[in-house]
Design an enzyme around this catalytic site. Structure first.
Site, PDB file in Angstrom:
ATOM      1  CB  THR A  67      96.816  55.246  29.649  1.00  0.00           C
ATOM      2  OG1 THR A  67      97.751  56.258  30.053  1.00  0.00           O
ATOM      3  CG2 THR A  67      96.563  55.355  28.161  1.00  0.00           C
ATOM      4  CD  GLU A  68      95.352  49.893  28.322  1.00  0.00           C
ATOM      5  OE1 GLU A  68      94.188  49.788  27.904  1.00  0.00           O
ATOM      6  OE2 GLU A  68      96.338  49.630  27.622  1.00  0.00           O
ATOM      7  CB  SER A  69      90.896  51.068  33.459  1.00  0.00           C
ATOM      8  OG  SER A  69      91.787  51.191  34.559  1.00  0.00           O
TER       9      SER A  69
END
Length: 192
Positions: A67-69
């Protein structure tokens, strides 16, 4: 004028398109395709090592990274968060201090091992702070622990709070929903 021949070709075209769509659906939903293109899991050994060391679900860590990266070590947000787990340099420096790593440099956040080591420690600290409540812990990871504490006071939420739809920040609501959904998929694909 529609002829018998053009009607036959139309039927063949419709059947062919139907088979192509059905085949694509089954390929897309196959575990092989999902693992390779939708839910890849690079750095799996590091994720498992540091997640287990910090007593965190490795599939939760994988879903946060996705989700983040999207598993891109050089990822950088507009706000300045860096690396796989998108840690803010100040937060990472605080984490490194708590972990007794005096030589920390924010540039190290692009190193997958450093980022996962610090990120899993931080996630573990949030899970402990929020007494195992994953919704509140993930909300704090995304929106800040201070904001979550404030929301809890303002809304009378207890540590048993589970309704992510009540989180005031739309981005945080979506983040928590997405991470928990993706964790279930990572667990089903890689948990065997």
């Amino acid at each position: 004028m529609i002829t018998l021949r053009s009607t036959a070709w139309m039927k063949i075209l419709v059947v062919g398109l139907t088979l192509a769509v059905a085949g694509s659906y089954f390929v897309y939903n196959s575990d092989w395709f999902q693992k390779k293109y939708v839910y890849p899991f690079p750095y799996q050994d590091m994720v498992f090592r540091y997640a287990l060391k910090n007593e965190v679900d490795p599939f939760l860590v994988a879903s946060i990274i996705r989700t983040e990266s999207k598993f891109i070590p050089q990822a950088r947000s507009r706000k300045g968060a860096m690396g796989l787990m998108q840690l803010m340099p100040d937060t990472a420096a605080w984490i490194a201090q708590r972990m007794d790593e005096p030589n920390f440099d924010p540039k190290q956040l692009q190193d997958p091992e450093v980022n996962i080591r610090l990120g899993t420690w931080y996630l573990s600290s949030l899970i402990k702070e929020f007494q195992g409540n994953e919704v509140l812990s993930l909300a704090a990871y995304n929106g800040g622990r201070g904001n979550v504490r404030q929301w809890m006071r303002q809304n009378g939420w207890e540590m048993s709070f589970q309704d992510a739809r009540q989180l005031p920040f739309p981005e945080t609501r979506e983040y928590v929903r997405k991470v928990l959904r993706d964790r279930a998929r990572y667990r089903s694909l890689y948990g065997r």
